[in-house]
Design a protein around this motif. Structure first.
Motif, short mmCIF file in Angstrom:
data_model
loop_
_atom_site.label_atom_id
_atom_site.label_comp_id
_atom_site.label_asym_id
_atom_site.label_seq_id
_atom_site.Cartn_x
_atom_site.Cartn_y
_atom_site.Cartn_z
N GLU A 1 32.27 41.11 44.33
CA GLU A 1 31.28 40.54 45.40
C GLU A 1 31.33 39.09 45.51
OE1 GLU A 1 27.21 42.27 44.57
OE2 GLU A 1 27.98 43.15 42.85
N SER A 2 32.03 38.31 44.91
CA SER A 2 32.01 36.78 45.32
C SER A 2 33.19 36.60 46.31
CB SER A 2 32.25 35.88 43.93
OG SER A 2 33.75 36.16 43.34
N GLY A 3 33.94 37.58 46.60
CA GLY A 3 34.97 37.43 47.59
C GLY A 3 36.25 37.04 46.86
N ALA A 4 36.42 37.11 45.60
CA ALA A 4 37.75 36.75 44.85
C ALA A 4 38.39 38.02 44.38
CB ALA A 4 37.35 35.92 43.60
N PHE A 5 39.76 37.82 44.02
CA PHE A 5 40.32 38.87 43.55
C PHE A 5 40.10 38.87 41.88
CE2 PHE A 5 43.73 38.46 47.13
CZ PHE A 5 43.43 39.71 47.78
N ARG A 6 39.78 40.16 41.52
CA ARG A 6 39.79 40.29 40.10
C ARG A 6 40.68 41.48 39.55
NH1 ARG A 6 36.15 43.16 37.15
NH2 ARG A 6 34.91 43.46 39.02
N ASP A 7 41.36 41.49 38.56
CA ASP A 7 42.17 42.61 38.01
C ASP A 7 41.40 43.17 36.83
OD1 ASP A 7 44.07 41.95 39.93
OD2 ASP A 7 45.73 41.37 38.30
N VAL A 8 41.46 44.52 36.91
CA VAL A 8 40.52 45.29 36.04
C VAL A 8 41.67 46.24 35.26
CG1 VAL A 8 38.63 47.23 35.69
CG2 VAL A 8 38.46 45.56 37.47
N ALA A 9 42.08 45.95 33.93
CA ALA A 9 42.86 46.73 33.20
C ALA A 9 42.25 48.07 32.80
CB ALA A 9 43.25 46.00 32.03
N ARG A 10 43.02 48.96 32.53
CA ARG A 10 42.45 50.37 32.16
C ARG A 10 41.56 50.47 31.16
NH1 ARG A 10 40.26 53.93 31.79
NH2 ARG A 10 40.65 56.26 31.88
N ASP A 11 41.66 49.52 30.05
CA ASP A 11 40.76 49.64 28.76
C ASP A 11 39.58 48.95 29.12
OD1 ASP A 11 42.09 46.94 28.72
OD2 ASP A 11 42.54 47.27 26.74
N GLU A 12 39.48 48.17 30.45
CA GLU A 12 38.07 47.33 30.81
C GLU A 12 37.36 48.47 31.90
OE1 GLU A 12 40.09 43.00 30.74
OE2 GLU A 12 39.82 44.14 32.46
#
Length: 315
Positions: free
Chosen positions: A177-188
């Motif tokens: 939502e802030s316009g930044a890239f973020r990586d989401v790991a499978r366990d998260e």
């Protein structure tokens, strides 16, 4: 008005959906890569316009009157590649594996890096040709990777076994939502049935991990699943896919949404040029000139039939 990347004013969305229904949008933005996607979302929000995201156009019905504001389509983000190097989990914390030349032996690193706009049928073929098992059952599913993750696309085997997109996801890159890239790991990641639970984050791409198998075995499994699907669903006709979620088994005595519609007398019911398929009670087909009003009206009508007959509210 200037936008990052390609843009179209007053663009028709009808042909961009699998059910071929819908009006135009004020602005259609067509980013070509994840960075352009991030920029397009940011500029739209800076101008006070909350963008809608359109992937392969499956599982969606667009209003005939059209849409105000901005739709961002991921059609041009059609990329599938193998990682450059054998990467540790720590390396993935920095960025998705590089989209360059991959190791010679696919079995050494059975992963694919996929951008949001990659069509699911194309992705299934790429995995099959590498001898990667895990997506065979998505062989006949339309749409794109981004939507597949956002809704956790999947289905059930005849024995009731549930399979979902989340089964092969190792990591997702989103624009938050802030316009930044973020990586989401499978366990998260905590996806649910037909819900990727990503909130307002937009999928830019993902790393998928597979099980290496004999290519012919993967091919045969995909072909068999596609054969079974073709036998019971109108896959060559204009539809948005299955309309309703399957209700909890304890509420429906184990019956699927399609079976409930069939038993309530919904199969073959029409409204304008929209019809509930005679082949599958959970599929609504556009016979050529259906409008969104026809579709929405027929959905309401069938939901009332099922509620009156069984006391079940289809979702």
């Amino acid at each position: 008005m200037q936008w990052p990347g390609a843009s179209l004013p007053a663009a028709s969305l009808k042909a961009r959906t699998t059910i071929r229904v819908g009006g135009p949008v004020e602005w259609l933005l067509e980013p070509a890569d994840p960075e352009q996607l991030r920029e397009a979302l940011g500029v739209a929000r800076e101008r006070g316009l909350e963008p809608r995201i359109l992937g392969g156009g499956a599982n969606v019905v667009i209003d005939d009157r059209g849409l105000e504001g901005v739709v961002v389509t991921t059609d041009r983000m059609d990329r599938i590649f193998r990682p450059l190097e054998l990467s540790t989990e720590a390396a993935l914390d920095e960025e998705l594996p590089s989209p360059q030349v991959a190791p010679a032996d696919p079995a050494l690193d059975p992963r694919l890096v996929v951008w949001a706009g990659a069509p699911l049928p194309k992705l299934c073929r790429a995995a099959r040709d590498l001898g990667y098992s895990g997506l065979e059952k998505l062989a006949g599913v339309p749409g794109q990777l981004g939507g597949g993750i956002a809704m956790n696309a999947g289905g059930k085997d005849p024995d009731g076994t549930l399979w979902q997109m989340s089964d092969v996801v190792e990591r997702i890159r989103v624009v938050d939502e802030s316009g930044a890239f973020r990586d989401v790991a499978r366990d998260e990641w905590e996806p649910a049935y037909r819900d990727g639970r990503l909130g307002r984050a937009v999928v830019a791409g993902a790393v998928l991990r597979f099980e290496p198998r004999n290519k012919l075995d993967v091919q045969d499994a995909a072909r068999e699943y596609l054969r079974r699907k073709n036998a019971v669903q109108p896959v060559t006709e204009w539809s948005a896919g299955c309309v309703w979620k399957n209700p909890p088994p304890e509420a429906s005595e184990g019956r699927t949404a399609g079976q409930l519609v069939d038993q309530a007398g919904g199969k073959g019911r029409t409204r304008g040029d929209a019809i509930i398929s005679e082949r599958h009670g959970n599929v609504l087909v556009n016979r050529g000139a259906a409008t969104a009003d026809d579709v929405f009206g027929l959905i309401d009508e069938v939901e009332s039939l099922v509620a009156d007959r069984f006391g079940i509210a289809l979702e």
